[in-house]
Scaffold this active site. Sequence first.
Site, mmCIF file in Angstrom:
data_model
loop_
_atom_site.group_PDB
_atom_site.id
_atom_site.type_symbol
_atom_site.label_atom_id
_atom_site.label_comp_id
_atom_site.label_asym_id
_atom_site.label_seq_id
_atom_site.Cartn_x
_atom_site.Cartn_y
_atom_site.Cartn_z
ATOM 1 N N GLU A 82 47.135 43.820 28.201
ATOM 2 C CA GLU A 82 46.063 43.237 29.014
ATOM 3 C C GLU A 82 44.691 43.583 28.453
ATOM 4 O O GLU A 82 43.781 42.740 28.469
ATOM 5 C CB GLU A 82 46.226 43.691 30.462
ATOM 6 C CG GLU A 82 47.423 43.029 31.135
ATOM 7 C CD GLU A 82 48.044 43.851 32.255
ATOM 8 O OE1 GLU A 82 47.326 44.700 32.837
ATOM 9 O OE2 GLU A 82 49.231 43.638 32.545
ATOM 10 N N TYR A 129 47.514 50.289 38.224
ATOM 11 C CA TYR A 129 48.841 50.800 37.894
ATOM 12 C C TYR A 129 49.069 52.191 38.479
ATOM 13 O O TYR A 129 50.198 52.530 38.850
ATOM 14 C CB TYR A 129 49.031 50.819 36.377
ATOM 15 C CG TYR A 129 49.239 49.444 35.796
ATOM 16 C CD1 TYR A 129 50.504 48.864 35.787
ATOM 17 C CD2 TYR A 129 48.180 48.722 35.288
ATOM 18 C CE1 TYR A 129 50.710 47.598 35.262
ATOM 19 C CE2 TYR A 129 48.360 47.450 34.765
ATOM 20 C CZ TYR A 129 49.627 46.892 34.760
ATOM 21 O OH TYR A 129 49.814 45.635 34.251
ATOM 22 N N SER A 178 47.234 25.046 35.882
ATOM 23 C CA SER A 178 47.109 24.657 34.479
ATOM 24 C C SER A 178 45.867 23.807 34.284
ATOM 25 O O SER A 178 45.502 22.997 35.137
ATOM 26 C CB SER A 178 48.339 23.857 34.037
ATOM 27 O OG SER A 178 49.497 24.647 34.042
#
Length: 406
Positions: free
Chosen positions: A139, A97, A210
Amino acid sequence: MLSESSAAVVTATLPVVRAHGEEITGRFYPRMFAAHPELLNLFNRGNQATGQQKAALAAAVVAYAEHLTGAGDAPWGPILDRIAHKHASLGITATSYTIVGRHLMGAIGEVLGDAVTPEVAAAWDEVYWLLACELIAREARLYTEAGLAEGESVWRDWRVTEVTTEATDVRSFTLVPVDGGDVPDFVPGQYVSVAVDLDGDLGQQIRQYSLSGRPGAPQWRITVKRVRGEGGAPDGMVSTFLHERVAVGDTLRLSPAFGEVSAIAGDGPLLLVSAGIGLTPAMSALEHLAETAPERPVVLVHADRDGAAHAHRDALPRLHDRLPNLQLKLWYEQSTDGDELDALTAEVSSGRVDPELIPLSPDAHVHLCGPLPFMNQIRGGLLRRGVPVERIAYEVFGPGMLRGGV
């Protein structure tokens, strides 16, 4: 909360930033990758090539600014959860970040020039870090829930024990941990990231798939559709690699299971609606319910090109036998010989799904998975039929998570 002074500046400059959002993010990615080429291993190069990734980032930053200033009504709790799960599946860390923030603010300065005064820069930096801190906290919680220590890699080696051709251009990969350890549990509807090393300078690429098998089984299963490029677009890099290069005995790197959407919400009637490869979470749900709640009323609506393209189709009679209250309704765009299943197992219709013809219990929970236009159509039809918005869950992969109307 955005400070009062920053809120005034962001409100005043939001139209300009919104108008130049994709230009800003178009400058951002080259800047960041030039300084940190290792981050190319985290980003989908296909989405970079099509411009979808920069559009998604621009949409996220602008929508969050609108949320902070009261100019937008997007439900940011669920959106932040969705982004956090995606980031956790990639192993994003707090350090990332800092890098993103520095180059994003640099790109804003490049595009808007002298309009970015120190006050404007400080206000938008505050917007970014409020968003970043919310995601970092979410997170960190997800990593803890996945049993990962601080700083521990999300990647674990899994051995391929079976490769099954399910339909045209669709294969399933059954996997067990190389270390012989436990197979983690998951909720039907969750996904894993798969990291592969491509040839040449392409490096590592990561995609989400998935889990299509039963939770609690001694192995995981993913079902992968090979993406063939259309209209000049390239073939899918990772799906092609998996189909052409991966065989029994090979090893793949997988993340823990993540994803905020459950395909088995509630304990009453359940409606599963899927299209194409979007059926994978529905198959996991059916396999799970056959073991844990076989009497639960379930409707599976699935759309596909034809019977040959319908993955896991051969499993439907078995699941129908084990789930006495399962109703199957299939739509195939093209009818070919052999499309018809036993009439006692499924009702097969030609054409595209008509939301008005979907069997619907008034108290059903709904799970959707498929292309965005398909989910938009089905969701809109179910809302018109009176299904409360909070009872319609849907899964969106890739840059479409903030767009498309779902």
